[in-house]
Design a protein around this motif. Structure first.
Motif, PDB file in Angstrom:
ATOM      1  N   VAL A   1      54.366  94.334  19.637  1.00 23.16           N
ATOM      2  CA  VAL A   1      53.066  94.824  19.183  1.00 23.16           C
ATOM      3  C   VAL A   1      52.247  95.441  20.465  1.00 23.16           C
ATOM      4  CG1 VAL A   1      51.154  94.791  17.793  1.00 23.16           C
ATOM      5  CG2 VAL A   1      53.254  94.190  16.819  1.00 23.16           C
ATOM      6  N   LEU A   2      52.235  94.414  21.281  1.00 24.07           N
ATOM      7  CA  LEU A   2      51.101  94.831  22.437  1.00 24.07           C
ATOM      8  C   LEU A   2      51.997  95.781  23.236  1.00 24.07           C
ATOM      9  CD1 LEU A   2      48.766  94.107  23.957  1.00 24.07           C
ATOM     10  CD2 LEU A   2      49.912  92.006  24.871  1.00 24.07           C
ATOM     11  N   ALA A   3      53.200  95.357  23.459  1.00 23.47           N
ATOM     12  CA  ALA A   3      54.016  96.587  24.308  1.00 23.47           C
ATOM     13  C   ALA A   3      53.828  97.927  23.673  1.00 23.47           C
ATOM     14  CB  ALA A   3      55.287  96.034  24.316  1.00 23.47           C
ATOM     15  N   GLY A   4      53.928  98.015  22.524  1.00 26.25           N
ATOM     16  CA  GLY A   4      53.645  99.329  21.798  1.00 26.25           C
ATOM     17  C   GLY A   4      52.195 100.055  21.964  1.00 26.25           C
ATOM     18  N   VAL A   5      51.344  99.096  21.656  1.00 25.99           N
ATOM     19  CA  VAL A   5      49.975  99.480  22.016  1.00 25.99           C
ATOM     20  C   VAL A   5      49.814  99.912  23.452  1.00 25.99           C
ATOM     21  CG1 VAL A   5      47.486  98.858  22.048  1.00 25.99           C
ATOM     22  CG2 VAL A   5      49.010  97.877  20.370  1.00 25.99           C
TER      23      VAL A   5
ATOM     24  N   VAL B   1      62.025 104.396  19.224  1.00 23.31           N
ATOM     25  CA  VAL B   1      61.777 105.847  19.434  1.00 23.31           C
ATOM     26  C   VAL B   1      60.336 106.230  19.635  1.00 23.31           C
ATOM     27  CG1 VAL B   1      62.359 107.911  18.427  1.00 23.31           C
ATOM     28  CG2 VAL B   1      63.818 106.110  18.143  1.00 23.31           C
ATOM     29  N   THR B   2      59.884 106.574  20.566  1.00 23.01           N
ATOM     30  CA  THR B   2      58.524 106.980  20.799  1.00 23.01           C
ATOM     31  C   THR B   2      58.366 108.380  21.161  1.00 23.01           C
ATOM     32  OG1 THR B   2      58.766 106.086  23.302  1.00 23.01           O
ATOM     33  CG2 THR B   2      57.689 104.748  21.959  1.00 23.01           C
ATOM     34  N   MET B   3      57.536 109.165  20.631  1.00 21.18           N
ATOM     35  CA  MET B   3      57.318 110.770  21.042  1.00 21.18           C
ATOM     36  C   MET B   3      55.993 110.758  21.674  1.00 21.18           C
ATOM     37  SD  MET B   3      58.938 112.087  17.301  1.00 21.18           S
ATOM     38  CE  MET B   3      60.596 111.918  17.009  1.00 21.18           C
ATOM     39  N   ALA B   4      55.681 112.115  22.314  1.00 22.18           N
ATOM     40  CA  ALA B   4      54.592 112.256  22.962  1.00 22.18           C
ATOM     41  C   ALA B   4      54.476 113.630  23.035  1.00 22.18           C
ATOM     42  CB  ALA B   4      54.623 111.870  24.581  1.00 22.18           C
ATOM     43  N   TRP B   5      53.100 113.983  23.334  1.00 25.72           N
ATOM     44  CA  TRP B   5      53.157 115.574  23.398  1.00 25.72           C
ATOM     45  C   TRP B   5      53.739 116.035  24.906  1.00 25.72           C
ATOM     46  CZ3 TRP B   5      47.626 113.393  23.204  1.00 25.72           C
ATOM     47  CH2 TRP B   5      47.122 112.996  24.198  1.00 25.72           C
ATOM     48  N   SER B   6      53.979 117.291  24.977  1.00 23.72           N
ATOM     49  CA  SER B   6      54.641 117.766  25.980  1.00 23.72           C
ATOM     50  C   SER B   6      53.676 117.732  27.385  1.00 23.72           C
ATOM     51  CB  SER B   6      55.298 119.159  25.781  1.00 23.72           C
ATOM     52  OG  SER B   6      56.103 119.659  26.983  1.00 23.72           O
ATOM     53  N   THR B   7      53.689 117.093  27.959  1.00 22.90           N
ATOM     54  CA  THR B   7      52.782 116.871  29.118  1.00 22.90           C
ATOM     55  C   THR B   7      53.273 118.051  30.487  1.00 22.90           C
ATOM     56  OG1 THR B   7      52.193 114.608  28.959  1.00 22.90           O
ATOM     57  CG2 THR B   7      51.794 115.559  31.204  1.00 22.90           C
ATOM     58  N   PRO B   8      54.565 118.155  30.745  1.00 24.22           N
ATOM     59  CA  PRO B   8      54.717 119.161  31.539  1.00 24.22           C
ATOM     60  C   PRO B   8      54.401 120.438  31.014  1.00 24.22           C
ATOM     61  CG  PRO B   8      56.635 117.752  31.324  1.00 24.22           C
ATOM     62  CD  PRO B   8      55.538 117.554  30.397  1.00 24.22           C
ATOM     63  N   GLY B   9      54.549 120.835  29.497  1.00 31.12           N
ATOM     64  CA  GLY B   9      54.234 121.897  28.858  1.00 31.12           C
ATOM     65  C   GLY B   9      52.759 122.211  28.841  1.00 31.12           C
TER      66      GLY B   9
ATOM     67  N   THR C   1      63.993 120.231  29.178  1.00 28.66           N
ATOM     68  CA  THR C   1      64.610 119.661  30.286  1.00 28.66           C
ATOM     69  C   THR C   1      63.873 118.539  31.009  1.00 28.66           C
ATOM     70  OG1 THR C   1      63.576 121.325  31.942  1.00 28.66           O
ATOM     71  CG2 THR C   1      65.521 121.852  30.846  1.00 28.66           C
ATOM     72  N   SER C   2      62.562 118.575  30.782  1.00 23.54           N
ATOM     73  CA  SER C   2      61.870 117.500  31.458  1.00 23.54           C
ATOM     74  C   SER C   2      61.426 116.356  30.475  1.00 23.54           C
ATOM     75  CB  SER C   2      60.295 118.096  31.969  1.00 23.54           C
ATOM     76  OG  SER C   2      60.708 119.080  32.991  1.00 23.54           O
ATOM     77  N   GLN C   3      61.548 116.744  29.139  1.00 27.54           N
ATOM     78  CA  GLN C   3      61.202 115.417  28.177  1.00 27.54           C
ATOM     79  C   GLN C   3      62.194 115.150  27.175  1.00 27.54           C
ATOM     80  OE1 GLN C   3      57.295 114.835  29.553  1.00 27.54           O
ATOM     81  NE2 GLN C   3      57.926 114.019  27.676  1.00 27.54           N
ATOM     82  N   ASN C   4      62.696 115.869  26.442  1.00 30.72           N
ATOM     83  CA  ASN C   4      63.795 115.733  25.425  1.00 30.72           C
ATOM     84  C   ASN C   4      65.099 115.170  26.051  1.00 30.72           C
ATOM     85  OD1 ASN C   4      62.153 116.104  23.076  1.00 30.72           O
ATOM     86  ND2 ASN C   4      62.743 118.479  23.151  1.00 30.72           N
ATOM     87  N   ILE C   5      65.649 115.657  27.027  1.00 32.63           N
ATOM     88  CA  ILE C   5      66.845 115.360  27.537  1.00 32.63           C
ATOM     89  C   ILE C   5      66.752 113.877  28.284  1.00 32.63           C
ATOM     90  CG2 ILE C   5      68.667 115.984  28.898  1.00 32.63           C
ATOM     91  CD1 ILE C   5      68.586 118.730  28.169  1.00 32.63           C
ATOM     92  N   PRO C   6      65.704 113.988  29.366  1.00 32.76           N
ATOM     93  CA  PRO C   6      65.450 112.548  29.755  1.00 32.76           C
ATOM     94  C   PRO C   6      65.181 111.638  28.855  1.00 32.76           C
ATOM     95  CG  PRO C   6      64.194 114.401  30.930  1.00 32.76           C
ATOM     96  CD  PRO C   6      64.801 114.970  29.770  1.00 32.76           C
ATOM     97  N   GLY C   7      64.370 112.004  27.690  1.00 31.61           N
ATOM     98  CA  GLY C   7      64.164 110.917  26.675  1.00 31.61           C
ATOM     99  C   GLY C   7      65.284 110.248  26.290  1.00 31.61           C
ATOM    100  N   ILE C   8      66.406 111.171  25.945  1.00 28.31           N
ATOM    101  CA  ILE C   8      67.641 110.366  25.217  1.00 28.31           C
ATOM    102  C   ILE C   8      68.125 109.542  26.391  1.00 28.31           C
ATOM    103  CG2 ILE C   8      69.686 111.328  24.666  1.00 28.31           C
ATOM    104  CD1 ILE C   8      67.986 111.513  22.395  1.00 28.31           C
ATOM    105  N   ALA C   9      68.033 109.931  27.607  1.00 20.64           N
ATOM    106  CA  ALA C   9      68.723 109.202  28.779  1.00 20.64           C
ATOM    107  C   ALA C   9      68.080 108.078  28.818  1.00 20.64           C
ATOM    108  CB  ALA C   9      68.760 109.988  29.774  1.00 20.64           C
ATOM    109  N   VAL C  10      66.734 107.719  28.591  1.00 15.17           N
ATOM    110  CA  VAL C  10      66.031 106.632  28.900  1.00 15.17           C
ATOM    111  C   VAL C  10      66.356 105.603  27.676  1.00 15.17           C
ATOM    112  CG1 VAL C  10      63.523 105.450  28.880  1.00 15.17           C
ATOM    113  CG2 VAL C  10      63.873 107.551  30.152  1.00 15.17           C
ATOM    114  N   LEU C  11      66.395 105.812  26.428  1.00 21.14           N
ATOM    115  CA  LEU C  11      66.837 105.132  25.386  1.00 21.14           C
ATOM    116  C   LEU C  11      68.250 104.883  25.754  1.00 21.14           C
ATOM    117  CD1 LEU C  11      65.331 107.059  22.270  1.00 21.14           C
ATOM    118  CD2 LEU C  11      64.403 104.770  23.226  1.00 21.14           C
TER     119      LEU C  11
ATOM    120  N   SER D   1      57.094 107.370  29.482  1.00 24.22           N
ATOM    121  CA  SER D   1      56.124 106.097  28.719  1.00 24.22           C
ATOM    122  C   SER D   1      57.153 105.404  27.844  1.00 24.22           C
ATOM    123  CB  SER D   1      55.082 106.585  28.048  1.00 24.22           C
ATOM    124  OG  SER D   1      55.594 107.445  27.164  1.00 24.22           O
ATOM    125  N   ALA D   2      58.513 105.940  27.657  1.00 24.77           N
ATOM    126  CA  ALA D   2      59.553 105.367  26.702  1.00 24.77           C
ATOM    127  C   ALA D   2      60.168 104.066  27.102  1.00 24.77           C
ATOM    128  CB  ALA D   2      60.765 106.316  26.412  1.00 24.77           C
TER     129      ALA D   2
END
Length: 402
Positions: free
Chosen positions: A20-24, A78-86, A234-244, A281-282
């Motif tokens: 829980v703390l890690a998620g926070v 599974v964590t999501m985020a706003w598009s920071t590069p966007g 290219t900077s979020q979704n594809i790397p996000g899958i790779a991190v998981l 952050s994933a």
């Protein structure tokens, strides 16, 4: 979609509370490290303070719900985020002819393209076929203008900016993960000392969703919508899958892309630009620090989502404080937060000798800030890079035939 393998058992030293703390922490770092970029980006394309606060609120809600729903259902972090590069791309853009309404139209098109990538596999392959060096170079060029902002700001107003940069530098040396959060804390102290909080309008502190009717401007679609889609994929979704995947989680693209694309379409009329799978952050929720048992780390994903939802009501306060902050302070936080992303993007852009010149051209054009036919530098940087890459390919082919 399949969950992590069930073969691991919990090791000592971790538990539900730790997850829980890690998620926070994941949600806290995700929000505080880049909210300044989001606000600056939305306002750069014409959003009023109320519309920017609405966009921040909608982003928190949509990505928070995504974290909770996917983590709970799939038993994965599974964590999501706003598009920071966007958002960084928006900072480098200009206000379109139709104002923020035209930008909202571009946000909707970006969301539709994200969802279509989940439905149409060839479209996803087409995005994956974009040379990584050029996509990274475009992002690096956009980020360069933001990363020089702290230097410009500290020269202009050293009393307000220098303490923030000193705190950031000290934490980089001794507690790197908390460097941006510490810089934000220093910025809050600076704002308190300069009396910012005493000037806030109480009526602006409660956020509300402000609906914006979209306008369909072809120039804005090229200048904002298409580059926003490319950097988000290219900077979020594809790397996000790779991190998981690096932590043993096999998450298909279809579900996340349908959700993030659909949520981006709906959220756009509330002022939000785009959400995606978390990449940077994933690892905070998916790694062994969250829980020694992979099958229990989904709890961190849920708590990350709840943390984002809790930040939503603070959007009005954050926006009002940012608007009243000393000149350059918010831009400094944004620039410091993006330095690591800029360094990684620039390194990727220039790593391959075969495409290095094309990457350099893309970076330089994207950083130039030029606008041609109403279309901004990010788009033209990518086009210039493709042209140079084609020329380099012809040159290599000619050498082989000689």
């Amino acid at each position: 979609m399949t969950s992590a393998t069930p073969t691991e058992t919990a090791a000592p030293g971790g538990g539900t509370g730790h997850a829980v703390l890690a998620g926070v922490v994941c949600g806290l770092v995700g929000f505080t490290s880049s909210f300044a970029v989001v606000l600056t980006g939305l306002q750069a394309v014409g959003a009023s303070a109320e519309q920017a606060a609405s966009g921040l609120l909608v982003l928190c809600v949509t990505m928070g719900l995504g974290c909770v729903l996917f983590s709970w259902r799939l038993r994965m972090p599974v964590t999501m985020a706003w598009s920071t590069p966007g958002a960084a791309l928006l900072v480098a853009a200009t206000v379109p002819a139709g104002g923020f309404a035209s930008a909202v139209g571009a946000f909707i098109v970006c969301g539709v393209l994200l969802a279509l990538c989940g439905l149409i596999r060839p479209l996803e392959r087409l995005v994956e076929a974009i040379p990584v060096s050029l996509a990274s170079a475009m992002l690096a060029g956009v980020l360069l203008t933001l990363c020089v902002a702290p230097i410009q700001a500290v020269v202009a107003t050293p009393a307000a900016i220098a303490p923030v940069m000193v705190v950031w530098l000290l934490l980089v040396a001794f507690a790197r993960r908390w460097a941006v959060l510490g810089a934000l804390g220093a910025a809050v102290v600076v704002m308190a000392v300069t009396g910012v909080f005493g000037t806030l309008d109480v009526e602006q502190l409660t956020p509300a969703v402000t609906f914006v009717a979209p306008m369909w401007d072809p120039t804005a679609l090229l200048a904002i919508g298409l580059p926003l889609f490319i950097v988000t994929m290219t900077s979020q979704n594809i790397p996000g899958i790779a991190v998981l995947g690096s932590f043993g989680y096999r998450l298909g693209m279809r579900g996340p892309l349908l959700y993030t694309g659909g949520a981006s379409v709906v959220g756009a009329v509330g002022g939000a630009h785009a959400i995606n799978l978390a990449a940077i952050s994933a690892a905070l929720a998916a790694g062994p620090e969250a829980h020694p048992d992979r099958n229990r780390r989904w709890i961190a994903g849920v708590s990350c989502g709840v943390t984002y939802l809790a930040f939503g009501p603070l959007a009005g306060i954050v926006t009002a404080a940012a608007r009243s902050a000393p000149d350059g302070l918010i831009e400094t936080i944004a620039g410091l937060a993006l330095l690591g992303t800029f360094a990684a993007s620039a390194a990727t852009a220039l790593a391959d000798p075969a495409s290095r010149e094309a990457g350099a051209v893309t970076l330089v054009v994207a950083a130039s800030g030029v606008t041609i036919a109403g279309v901004g530098a990010a788009f033209w940087g990518l086009i210039a890079g493709v042209v140079v890459l084609a020329a380099l390919s012809l040159e290599r082919r000619r050498r082989r035939t000689d």
